[in-house]
Design a protein around this motif. Structure first.
Motif, PDB file in Angstrom:
ATOM      1  N   SER A 128     -10.921 -19.598  52.652  1.00  0.00           N
ATOM      2  CA  SER A 128     -11.809 -20.443  53.446  1.00  0.00           C
ATOM      3  C   SER A 128     -12.149 -21.773  52.783  1.00  0.00           C
ATOM      4  N   THR A 129     -11.443 -22.152  51.697  1.00  0.00           N
ATOM      5  CA  THR A 129     -11.763 -23.427  51.047  1.00  0.00           C
ATOM      6  C   THR A 129     -11.255 -24.595  51.892  1.00  0.00           C
ATOM      7  N   THR A 130     -11.881 -25.722  51.709  1.00  0.00           N
ATOM      8  CA  THR A 130     -11.549 -26.920  52.491  1.00  0.00           C
ATOM      9  C   THR A 130     -10.192 -27.499  52.104  1.00  0.00           C
ATOM     10  N   LEU A 131      -9.850 -27.434  50.818  1.00  0.00           N
ATOM     11  CA  LEU A 131      -8.671 -28.157  50.340  1.00  0.00           C
ATOM     12  C   LEU A 131      -7.434 -27.277  50.122  1.00  0.00           C
ATOM     13  N   ASP A 132      -7.577 -25.966  50.039  1.00  0.00           N
ATOM     14  CA  ASP A 132      -6.406 -25.069  50.044  1.00  0.00           C
ATOM     15  C   ASP A 132      -6.296 -24.490  51.443  1.00  0.00           C
ATOM     16  N   TYR A 133      -5.688 -25.252  52.349  1.00  0.00           N
ATOM     17  CA  TYR A 133      -5.735 -24.869  53.760  1.00  0.00           C
ATOM     18  C   TYR A 133      -4.382 -24.452  54.341  1.00  0.00           C
ATOM     19  N   SER A 134      -3.275 -24.719  53.634  1.00  0.00           N
ATOM     20  CA  SER A 134      -1.969 -24.371  54.204  1.00  0.00           C
ATOM     21  C   SER A 134      -1.734 -22.868  54.114  1.00  0.00           C
ATOM     22  N   ALA A 135      -0.872 -22.354  54.989  1.00  0.00           N
ATOM     23  CA  ALA A 135      -0.633 -20.913  55.056  1.00  0.00           C
ATOM     24  C   ALA A 135      -0.111 -20.360  53.737  1.00  0.00           C
ATOM     25  N   ASP A 136       0.786 -21.107  53.060  1.00  0.00           N
ATOM     26  CA  ASP A 136       1.343 -20.582  51.806  1.00  0.00           C
ATOM     27  C   ASP A 136       0.302 -20.581  50.694  1.00  0.00           C
ATOM     28  N   GLU A 137      -0.622 -21.534  50.700  1.00  0.00           N
ATOM     29  CA  GLU A 137      -1.692 -21.536  49.696  1.00  0.00           C
ATOM     30  C   GLU A 137      -2.654 -20.369  49.914  1.00  0.00           C
ATOM     31  N   ILE A 138      -3.017 -20.135  51.167  1.00  0.00           N
ATOM     32  CA  ILE A 138      -3.934 -19.034  51.481  1.00  0.00           C
ATOM     33  C   ILE A 138      -3.289 -17.699  51.135  1.00  0.00           C
ATOM     34  N   GLU A 139      -1.997 -17.581  51.434  1.00  0.00           N
ATOM     35  CA  GLU A 139      -1.283 -16.326  51.165  1.00  0.00           C
ATOM     36  C   GLU A 139      -1.127 -16.080  49.666  1.00  0.00           C
ATOM     37  N   ARG A 140      -0.773 -17.107  48.906  1.00  0.00           N
ATOM     38  CA  ARG A 140      -0.530 -16.945  47.470  1.00  0.00           C
ATOM     39  C   ARG A 140      -1.805 -17.095  46.629  1.00  0.00           C
ATOM     40  N   LYS A 141      -2.851 -17.649  47.258  1.00  0.00           N
ATOM     41  CA  LYS A 141      -4.133 -17.860  46.567  1.00  0.00           C
ATOM     42  C   LYS A 141      -3.995 -18.812  45.366  1.00  0.00           C
ATOM     43  N   ILE A 142      -3.155 -19.817  45.551  1.00  0.00           N
ATOM     44  CA  ILE A 142      -3.008 -20.878  44.549  1.00  0.00           C
ATOM     45  C   ILE A 142      -2.865 -22.206  45.275  1.00  0.00           C
ATOM     46  N   SER A 143      -3.183 -23.294  44.588  1.00  0.00           N
ATOM     47  CA  SER A 143      -2.948 -24.623  45.155  1.00  0.00           C
ATOM     48  C   SER A 143      -1.479 -24.984  45.000  1.00  0.00           C
ATOM     49  N   ILE A 144      -0.912 -25.496  46.058  1.00  0.00           N
ATOM     50  CA  ILE A 144       0.489 -25.922  46.049  1.00  0.00           C
ATOM     51  C   ILE A 144       0.589 -27.411  46.370  1.00  0.00           C
ATOM     52  N   ASN A 145      -0.305 -27.878  47.242  1.00  0.00           N
ATOM     53  CA  ASN A 145      -0.264 -29.265  47.699  1.00  0.00           C
ATOM     54  C   ASN A 145      -1.423 -30.068  47.121  1.00  0.00           C
ATOM     55  N   LEU A 146      -1.197 -31.340  46.950  1.00  0.00           N
ATOM     56  CA  LEU A 146      -2.278 -32.274  46.692  1.00  0.00           C
ATOM     57  C   LEU A 146      -3.086 -32.409  47.983  1.00  0.00           C
ATOM     58  N   ALA A 147      -4.403 -32.252  47.887  1.00  0.00           N
ATOM     59  CA  ALA A 147      -5.265 -32.376  49.063  1.00  0.00           C
ATOM     60  C   ALA A 147      -6.420 -33.318  48.741  1.00  0.00           C
ATOM     61  N   VAL A 148      -6.937 -33.969  49.786  1.00  0.00           N
ATOM     62  CA  VAL A 148      -7.985 -34.974  49.621  1.00  0.00           C
ATOM     63  C   VAL A 148      -9.212 -34.601  50.436  1.00  0.00           C
ATOM     64  N   GLY A 149     -10.389 -34.720  49.822  1.00  0.00           N
ATOM     65  CA  GLY A 149     -11.663 -34.565  50.513  1.00  0.00           C
ATOM     66  C   GLY A 149     -12.626 -35.612  49.982  1.00  0.00           C
TER      67      GLY A 149
END
Length: 695
Positions: free
Chosen positions: A46-67
């Protein structure tokens, strides 16, 4: 949307080793800054910046995200980057537009492999940096031990601005060494913090560290140092201004202590970022290049011409490509025409947005110093500069590391070749550290990345975003064949089938050349034995025959062919007949010229801490490697070696295992070399078996 001037903008890149809580820290920052109404969690996706399906599934950051959020009248753009080095390209993209870095370190694990590597990237980019010791609520968290590690392994100028009150379950807040006040949290009051006097048990420690902080600031400024040495107290304003200047010049790296999960210490951290870290107007002037290649410096100003740099591209389903940019100068406005100085073409800017993770918030324009996004820019990719056509400049592009790991890829279903090609092209645009190459020689599509995990994620995204399944396999090795002795041979082609016949007759000599010389053809026919008009056809036949050798069907290289005799028929001779005769003579000659198999040899440069030298050199030797030399590289050593390409499959994985993740390497093609006899026999045998199965 409210706009902020340059002095009230902070672009902060969160960087560090994987698993140290960067995304949780970003979430706490956004929550305390009022940008989100609840504290999201990695565990429930449910985090704002780890929002892609692969990040949620793996529970790690994969992409650079901006907030972004607001704190004390300043806008903080938070660039949350992955910690796993397979995705280091995202880190480099973030640092290319950040005013400052926030290096996150685990309070119980201390300085880790990724910490050191990211620290080096911060240094290479001269990025002003603060250090955040996170996870102070975890068992065995130890701020003092971590601080000692940082001073030994990163910089002796890591200076705490706060110290924690307690650790693990007793971590209740921090003591601010600039204000000499404690900021404590009560679990019953949620994120509310109370300002109070320093606990008695910490008074002596706080006083000692305060004195060290004042001395560290004074040492960065001659006037302050003179006053300090004279025993005169430095005012709060002098200390604040001195610290800001020292941080901006990377003379001091302020250290904070937080628990992002418990949301404790975050407010003191935010105060520190606003008060002591550089603002968007302090990163300039920036160096750019004019259209003629001349390097010039441009001031960062809202009133100057537009200079916006695209640092990341995201392919969004149903939306198209989203271009993330930082405006260095001027304003980027919706509906305006801009010029892409990299491609030399104009772009029409549609709607521009401010990003809050997945959410896009429309805005009329993005001012100087701020970060935004635009959709459907047809001519623009990562690393491009948008500017005014009358004042064309190019911001220095991002220097991404070369990928070191490669595998072959193929679609699972027949007919999906075009879909997989289009998908891979889009994914490369999103991630320049991912590269695709089609090797026509081995008839495989090869994908290159920073490691196994990187390429696994690419395959997952192919399926999710583009609906095409793919399988990975070991790449074939582009072997070559050559000869070791001289041979003379005749090739005679004669056909008679009622009408006009076919006749071509050649004598050739083949001989080996120095490795890497390629192919030479010499015409030594005398007396008109073969008319000159047929000579090119002979060479063409030989060149075509060279594409498939006698041993494994691989190309034949490094030899010279001399055409010295032959005969022709006034009526039946033709280009086709002499082409066939040339190929017949070549194949017959190669078969008797001691043909051998060649393999590609790569030059490998491995950088490792000295303690792993023996293990790494031993491993390279076991891979038939030849050690060329060893050099010092700071606290590490560089090993240079020549290693057969066939032995380097998944070397990134084995090197990480050997060095506990602390080793890195670069690889480049060097030359071809003869394969050892025993191995050559196995390769030739396998090639013949494969050919038989295909019949």
């Amino acid at each position: 949307m409210k706009e902020y001037d340059l002095s009230h903008l902070r672009n902060v890149a969160l960087v560090g080793h994987g698993g140290v809580g960067k995304t949780s820290l970003a979430e706490a920052i956004l929550f305390d800054g009022g940008a989100v109404s609840r504290l999201g969690r990695i565990a429930d996706g449910s985090t704002t910046l780890d929002y892609s399906a692969d990040e949620i599934e793996r529970k790690i950051s994969i992409n650079l995200a901006v907030g972004y959020c607001e704190w004390k009248g300043c806008k903080l753009n938070v660039l949350d980057s992955p910690g796993y080095l397979d995705f280091v390209g995202e880190v480099i993209s973030a640092l290319s537009v950040a005013d400052c870095g926030l290096l996150v370190v685990s309070g119980h694990a201390g300085v880790e492999v990724g910490t050191e590597k990211i620290w080096n990237y911060l240094g290479e980019g001269s990025v002003p940096t603060a250090i955040c010791v996170n996870m102070m609520d975890k068992e065995h968290a130890d701020f003092d031990k971590t601080l000692t590690q940082m001073r030994e392994m990163l910089s002796p100028h890591a200076v705490p601005l706060v110290i924690p009150t307690g650790a693990a379950e007793n971590f209740h807040g921090v003591v601010d060494l600039m204000r000499m006040k404690a900021f404590l949290y009560d679990s019953s009051q949620g994120p509310k913090v109370s300002e109070t006097n320093i606990p008695k048990e910490l008074e002596a420690k706080a006083k000692k560290l305060r004195e060290e902080l004042v001395e560290a600031i004074a040492e960065t400024n001659d006037q302050l140092l003179e006053k300090f040495l004279d025993g005169k107290p430095l005012s709060d304003e002098e200390l604040k201004n001195g610290l800001r200047a020292a941080v901006r010049q990377r003379q001091i790296f302020p250290v904070f202590a937080v628990s992002s999960f418990q949301n404790r210490g975050i407010q003191s951290l935010l105060d520190g970022v606003v008060e002591y870290m550089p603002c968007a107007g302090e990163v300039g002037p920036i160096e750019v290049k004019k259209a003629d290649g001349t390097a010039i410096k441009k001031e960062i100003s809202p009133t100057s011409g537009l200079i916006a740099f695209v640092f990341k591209t995201v392919s969004e389903p149903h939306v198209g490509e989203l271009s993330l940019f930082r405006v260095f100068s001027g304003n980027l406005e919706s509906g305006k025409d801009v010029f892409n100085s990299k491609t030399g073409r104009s772009e029409k800017i549609g709607q521009v947005y401010l990003l809050q993770g997945r959410e896009r918030k429309e805005t009329a324009r993005v001012p100087a110093g701020d970060i935004g996004a635009a959709v459907k820019l047809k001519e623009t990719s990562t690393g491009h500069t948008l500017c005014a056509k009358e004042d064309q400049v190019i911001v220095q592009t991002i220097d991404f590391p070369d990928p070191v790991h490669s595998v072959a890829i193929a679609p699972k279903a027949k007919g999906d070749e075009e879909k997989i090609s289009n998908g891979l092209t889009k994914l490369h645009e999103e991630d320049p550290t991912f590269i695709v190459k089609v090797n026509p020689e081995i008839h495989q599509t090869l994908i290159y990345g920073m490691g196994d995990l990187h390429l696994e994620v690419i395959v997952d995204r192919l399926k999710r975003k583009f609906g095409v399944g793919a399988e990975l396999m070991r790449p074939l090795i582009p072997y070559r064949e050559t000869i070791k002795s001289k041979v003379e041979k005749q090739g005679r082609y004669k056909r008679q089938s009622g009408g006009r016949g076919q006749y071509g007759d050649v004598w050739i000599k083949i001989e080996p050349l120095k490795r890497g010389s390629g192919f030479e053809f010499e015409d030594k026919v005398v007396g008109g034995a073969i008319p000159g008009k047929y000579i090119p056809a002979v060479e063409k036949g030989i060149v075509e025959a060279m594409t498939e050798g006698e041993l494994t069907g691989c190309p034949v290289v490094d030899l010279k062919v001399t055409l010295f005799d032959g005969s022709y028929h006034a009526v039946d001779s033709s280009d086709m007949a002499f082409k066939i005769a040339g190929s017949m003579a070549f194949r017959a000659a190669v078969a008797e010229a001691s043909p051998v198999l060649l393999e590609p040899i790569d030059e490998v440069e491995v950088e490792v801490p000295e303690e792993f030298m023996g293990a790494v050199t031993g491993d390279l030797s076991s891979k038939r490697g030849k050690i060329l030399g060893m050099d010092s590289a700071g606290n590490s050593r560089k090993i240079r070696a020549l290693v057969p390409g066939a032995e380097l499959y998944k070397y990134s994985t084995s090197l990480r295992s050997l060095t506990h993740g602390r080793g890195g390497y670069k690889v480049s093609f060097s030359h071809y070399e003869e394969v050892p006899r025993e191995l050559s026999e196995r390769i030739i045998s396998a090639a013949k078996e494969s050919k038989e199965k295909q019949k």
